[in-house]
Design an enzyme around this catalytic site. Structure first.
Site, PDB file in Angstrom:
ATOM      1  N   TYR A  60       2.856  15.142  -9.703  1.00  0.00           N
ATOM      2  CA  TYR A  60       2.528  15.007  -8.279  1.00  0.00           C
ATOM      3  C   TYR A  60       3.735  14.459  -7.509  1.00  0.00           C
ATOM      4  CZ  TYR A  60      -0.199  13.469  -4.172  1.00  0.00           C
ATOM      5  OH  TYR A  60      -0.697  13.274  -2.911  1.00  0.00           O
ATOM      6  N   THR A  72      -5.400   7.297   2.249  1.00  0.00           N
ATOM      7  CA  THR A  72      -6.308   7.641   3.341  1.00  0.00           C
ATOM      8  C   THR A  72      -7.724   7.758   2.780  1.00  0.00           C
ATOM      9  OG1 THR A  72      -4.496   8.796   4.422  1.00  0.00           O
ATOM     10  CG2 THR A  72      -6.709   9.379   5.157  1.00  0.00           C
ATOM     11  N   ASP A  98      -7.881  27.982   1.164  1.00  0.00           N
ATOM     12  CA  ASP A  98      -8.135  27.033   0.073  1.00  0.00           C
ATOM     13  C   ASP A  98      -8.520  27.799  -1.192  1.00  0.00           C
ATOM     14  OD1 ASP A  98      -8.918  23.744   0.512  1.00  0.00           O
ATOM     15  OD2 ASP A  98      -9.300  24.655  -1.434  1.00  0.00           O
ATOM     16  N   ASN A  99      -8.169  27.252  -2.349  1.00  0.00           N
ATOM     17  CA  ASN A  99      -8.642  27.877  -3.599  1.00  0.00           C
ATOM     18  C   ASN A  99      -9.796  27.082  -4.225  1.00  0.00           C
ATOM     19  OD1 ASN A  99      -7.412  25.641  -4.647  1.00  0.00           O
ATOM     20  ND2 ASN A  99      -6.250  26.731  -6.224  1.00  0.00           N
ATOM     21  N   GLY A 144     -10.378  20.714   1.901  1.00  0.00           N
ATOM     22  CA  GLY A 144     -10.334  19.420   1.207  1.00  0.00           C
ATOM     23  C   GLY A 144     -10.733  18.291   2.138  1.00  0.00           C
ATOM     24  N   ARG A 172     -10.702   8.119  -6.904  1.00  0.00           N
ATOM     25  CA  ARG A 172      -9.908   7.249  -6.041  1.00  0.00           C
ATOM     26  C   ARG A 172     -10.672   5.949  -5.792  1.00  0.00           C
ATOM     27  NH1 ARG A 172      -7.113  11.346  -1.736  1.00  0.00           N
ATOM     28  NH2 ARG A 172      -8.737  12.796  -2.328  1.00  0.00           N
TER      29      ARG A 172
HETATM   30  P1  NAD Z   1      -8.074  17.046  -1.504  1.00  0.00           P
HETATM   31  O1  NAD Z   1      -7.932  17.219  -2.970  1.00  0.00           O
HETATM   32  O2  NAD Z   1      -9.396  16.677  -0.953  1.00  0.00           O
HETATM   33  O3  NAD Z   1      -7.583  18.342  -0.742  1.00  0.00           O
HETATM   34  C1  NAD Z   1      -6.628  19.232  -1.240  1.00  0.00           C
HETATM   35  C2  NAD Z   1      -7.098  20.640  -0.966  1.00  0.00           C
HETATM   36  O4  NAD Z   1      -6.109  21.574  -1.461  1.00  0.00           O
HETATM   37  C3  NAD Z   1      -8.408  20.971  -1.681  1.00  0.00           C
HETATM   38  O5  NAD Z   1      -9.298  21.593  -0.790  1.00  0.00           O
HETATM   39  C4  NAD Z   1      -7.980  21.921  -2.797  1.00  0.00           C
HETATM   40  O6  NAD Z   1      -8.990  22.813  -3.196  1.00  0.00           O
HETATM   41  C5  NAD Z   1      -6.786  22.606  -2.156  1.00  0.00           C
HETATM   42  N1  NAD Z   1      -5.847  23.168  -3.135  1.00  0.00           N
HETATM   43  C6  NAD Z   1      -5.335  22.580  -4.252  1.00  0.00           C
HETATM   44  N2  NAD Z   1      -4.502  23.419  -4.873  1.00  0.00           N
HETATM   45  C7  NAD Z   1      -4.469  24.555  -4.130  1.00  0.00           C
HETATM   46  C8  NAD Z   1      -3.795  25.791  -4.273  1.00  0.00           C
HETATM   47  N3  NAD Z   1      -2.969  26.033  -5.296  1.00  0.00           N
HETATM   48  N4  NAD Z   1      -4.009  26.755  -3.336  1.00  0.00           N
HETATM   49  C9  NAD Z   1      -4.837  26.530  -2.293  1.00  0.00           C
HETATM   50  N5  NAD Z   1      -5.507  25.387  -2.120  1.00  0.00           N
HETATM   51  C10 NAD Z   1      -5.318  24.403  -3.032  1.00  0.00           C
HETATM   52  O7  NAD Z   1      -6.973  15.972  -1.089  1.00  0.00           O
HETATM   53  P2  NAD Z   1      -6.701  15.266   0.307  1.00  0.00           P
HETATM   54  O8  NAD Z   1      -6.871  13.832   0.103  1.00  0.00           O
HETATM   55  O9  NAD Z   1      -7.422  15.938   1.408  1.00  0.00           O
HETATM   56  O10 NAD Z   1      -5.139  15.548   0.465  1.00  0.00           O
HETATM   57  C11 NAD Z   1      -4.632  16.559   1.336  1.00  0.00           C
HETATM   58  C12 NAD Z   1      -3.119  16.519   1.310  1.00  0.00           C
HETATM   59  O11 NAD Z   1      -2.653  15.227   1.735  1.00  0.00           O
HETATM   60  C13 NAD Z   1      -2.538  16.756  -0.088  1.00  0.00           C
HETATM   61  O12 NAD Z   1      -1.375  17.549   0.021  1.00  0.00           O
HETATM   62  C14 NAD Z   1      -2.182  15.372  -0.552  1.00  0.00           C
HETATM   63  O13 NAD Z   1      -1.105  15.390  -1.468  1.00  0.00           O
HETATM   64  C15 NAD Z   1      -1.802  14.685   0.751  1.00  0.00           C
HETATM   65  N6  NAD Z   1      -1.999  13.229   0.668  1.00  0.00           N
HETATM   66  C16 NAD Z   1      -3.250  12.681   0.639  1.00  0.00           C
HETATM   67  C17 NAD Z   1      -3.397  11.304   0.525  1.00  0.00           C
HETATM   68  C18 NAD Z   1      -4.746  10.641   0.506  1.00  0.00           C
HETATM   69  O14 NAD Z   1      -4.822   9.412   0.408  1.00  0.00           O
HETATM   70  N7  NAD Z   1      -5.841  11.332   0.625  1.00  0.00           N
HETATM   71  C19 NAD Z   1      -2.264  10.475   0.416  1.00  0.00           C
HETATM   72  C20 NAD Z   1      -1.010  11.081   0.418  1.00  0.00           C
HETATM   73  C21 NAD Z   1      -0.879  12.457   0.557  1.00  0.00           C
HETATM   74  N1  UDP Z   2      -8.230   1.529  -8.925  1.00  0.00           N
HETATM   75  C1  UDP Z   2      -9.118   0.589  -9.422  1.00  0.00           C
HETATM   76  N2  UDP Z   2     -10.369   1.012  -9.775  1.00  0.00           N
HETATM   77  C2  UDP Z   2     -10.781   2.295  -9.631  1.00  0.00           C
HETATM   78  C3  UDP Z   2      -9.874   3.248  -9.113  1.00  0.00           C
HETATM   79  C4  UDP Z   2      -8.600   2.827  -8.770  1.00  0.00           C
HETATM   80  O1  UDP Z   2      -8.794  -0.596  -9.558  1.00  0.00           O
HETATM   81  O2  UDP Z   2     -11.943   2.580  -9.967  1.00  0.00           O
HETATM   82  C5  UDP Z   2      -6.889   1.077  -8.503  1.00  0.00           C
HETATM   83  C6  UDP Z   2      -5.738   1.914  -9.061  1.00  0.00           C
HETATM   84  O3  UDP Z   2      -5.333   1.406 -10.311  1.00  0.00           O
HETATM   85  C7  UDP Z   2      -4.673   1.734  -7.983  1.00  0.00           C
HETATM   86  C8  UDP Z   2      -5.481   1.563  -6.691  1.00  0.00           C
HETATM   87  O4  UDP Z   2      -6.806   1.235  -7.097  1.00  0.00           O
HETATM   88  O5  UDP Z   2      -3.946   0.541  -8.212  1.00  0.00           O
HETATM   89  C9  UDP Z   2      -5.496   2.820  -5.838  1.00  0.00           C
HETATM   90  O6  UDP Z   2      -5.903   3.916  -6.650  1.00  0.00           O
HETATM   91  P1  UDP Z   2      -6.093   5.395  -6.094  1.00  0.00           P
HETATM   92  O7  UDP Z   2      -6.250   6.287  -7.279  1.00  0.00           O
HETATM   93  O8  UDP Z   2      -7.155   5.395  -5.068  1.00  0.00           O
HETATM   94  O9  UDP Z   2      -4.740   5.714  -5.327  1.00  0.00           O
HETATM   95  P2  UDP Z   2      -3.186   5.637  -5.738  1.00  0.00           P
HETATM   96  O10 UDP Z   2      -3.024   4.888  -7.029  1.00  0.00           O
HETATM   97  O11 UDP Z   2      -2.792   7.069  -5.865  1.00  0.00           O
HETATM   98  O12 UDP Z   2      -2.587   4.924  -4.599  1.00  0.00           O
END
Ligand code: NAD
Ligand code: UDP
Length: 314
Positions: free
Chosen positions: A147, A177, A35-36, A14, A188
């Site tokens: 979630y 992030t 990863d799946n 991911g 996002r």
């Molecule tokens: P992402 O969706 O890019 O990555 C998640 C990965 O998990 C993907 O590669 C997906 O294929 C894999 N996956 C999902 N379900 C699975 C399963 N059942 N078995 C095996 N693999 C599986 O998301 P990301 O942004 O890289 O997030 C990574 C982690 O960080 C997640 O746990 C997410 O909840 C956490 N996180 C991310 C953010 C962010 O802003 N990106 C914020 C808070 C928490």
């Molecule tokens: N958002 C937005 N336009 C978009 C996508 C998201 O205004 O095209 C807003 C969304 O409503 C939220 C913020 O941006 O208030 C962050 O959204 P995101 O889905 O990135 O993350 P999260 O809500 O999980 O923090």
């Protein structure tokens, strides 16, 4: 931390996982990426495939997994609302069963395990900025609950395994992030705004755009995840990781227009249900325990991210 056995990274194909795998592989560590491909892809780790110390396995964390590993980073879980809401039951299964399966593997191996938790455990926060001692305000039956509550239950499991079995656990509450290898269509805000600006489409702002978020560049985040794993004496509780620089979505849109050199063009759409109005991490604990804080500014991080999406569109 380097171990002679491979480090398992679930969700390693991911967005954040692929950067973590790269950082570990570059340090000479053997890495097993699991990863799946629910939201991740082989392309995300393509540059690592030639390395002797990198291996990719297709597996779903909701099923048990047996292998010999030296440490586990559990990141498997879709993170974007459109993906985690697509199959909410699978999202809960991934968080809860995935946590149990990986915790059991850690127990069997007697190794450290890290959980990627989230700022979403704070829900729509009544405390600002959010400290780890705040227990949150989550709607348990709303569309984000699969979630938020899944991640809350995973935290419960991690600290129960620590108390009950004396397992060495580490939990980061990750705040928003961003960076290269975010999926361009994952809904996002950063990927949406940048893709829209680069394609000459209006930027979609949900609500009035006055809601706030605090965005951390992925390299800073990966450094934080590794710092938590490397702690010899783990903190007995979660640690917030994120960039405290808080901005409104309108300000983010203006920054994207400026950095992409595109004309202001905004469409306002309805705010999704349970969308938190503000979010900002208090990272005092991370600063104190990990000596960690973000170093990459939003402008520098967005510049890298924009370059990545430009290349995808070329
Ligand atoms: P992402 O969706 O890019 O990555 C998640 C990965 O998990 C993907 O590669 C997906 O294929 C894999 N996956 C999902 N379900 C699975 C399963 N059942 N078995 C095996 N693999 C599986 O998301 P990301 O942004 O890289 O997030 C990574 C982690 O960080 C997640 O746990 C997410 O909840 C956490 N996180 C991310 C953010 C962010 O802003 N990106 C914020 C808070 C928490
Ligand atoms: N958002 C937005 N336009 C978009 C996508 C998201 O205004 O095209 C807003 C969304 O409503 C939220 C913020 O941006 O208030 C962050 O959204 P995101 O889905 O990135 O993350 P999260 O809500 O999980 O923090």
């Amino acid at each position: 931390m380097n171990t002679t056995k491979p480090i398992l990274v679930t969700g390693g194909a991911g967005f954040i996982g692929s950067h973590l795998c790269k950082s570990l592989v570059t340090k000479g560590q053997d890495v097993l990426c699991l990863d799946n491909f629910y939201t991740g892809s082989v392309e995300n780790v393509a540059e690592l495939q030639g390395h002797d110390n990198f291996r990719l396995v297709e597996h779903d964390v909701t099923k048990t997994f047996e292998t010999s590993v030296g440490a586990i980073y559990n990141l498997a879980c879709p993170a974007s609302p459109i993906h985690y809401q697509r199959d909410p039951v699978q999202t809960v299964r991934t968080s809860v069963l995935g946590a149990i399966n990986m915790l059991d593997l850690a127990l069997q191996m007697g190794c450290r395990i890290f959980q990627a938790s989230t700022s979403e455990v704070y829900g729509s926060p009544e405390v600002h900025p959010q400290t780890e001692s705040y227990n949150g305000n989550v709607n348990p039956i709303g569309p984000r609950a699969c979630y938020d509550e899944g991640k809350r239950c995973a935290e419960t499991l991690f600290f129960d395994y620590a108390r009950q079995f004396e397992l060495s656990v580490r939990v980061a509450r990750i705040f928003n992030t961003y960076g290269p290898r975010m999926q361009p269509n994952d809904g996002r805000v950063v990927s949406n705004f940048v893709m829209q600006a680069l394609q000459g489409a209006p930027i979609t702002i949900y609500g009035k755009g006055m809601q706030t978020r605090s965005f951390c560049y992925v390299d800073d985040m990966v450094a934080g995840l590794e710092a938590i794993m490397n702690l010899a004496d783990p903190v007995t509780g979660p640690i917030n990781l994120g960039n405290p620089h808080e901005i409104t979505m309108l300000e983010l849109a203006e920054t994207v227009f400026r950095l992409t050199g595109t004309k202001e063009n905004i469409t306002y759409l309805p705010l999704p249900p349970d969308d938190p109005p503000q979010r900002q991490p208090d990272i005092s604990l991370a600063k104190k325990c990990l000596n960690w804080e973000p170093t990459i500014s939003l402008e520098d991080g967005l510049t890298e991210t924009i370059a990545y999406f430009r290349q995808l569109l070329a």
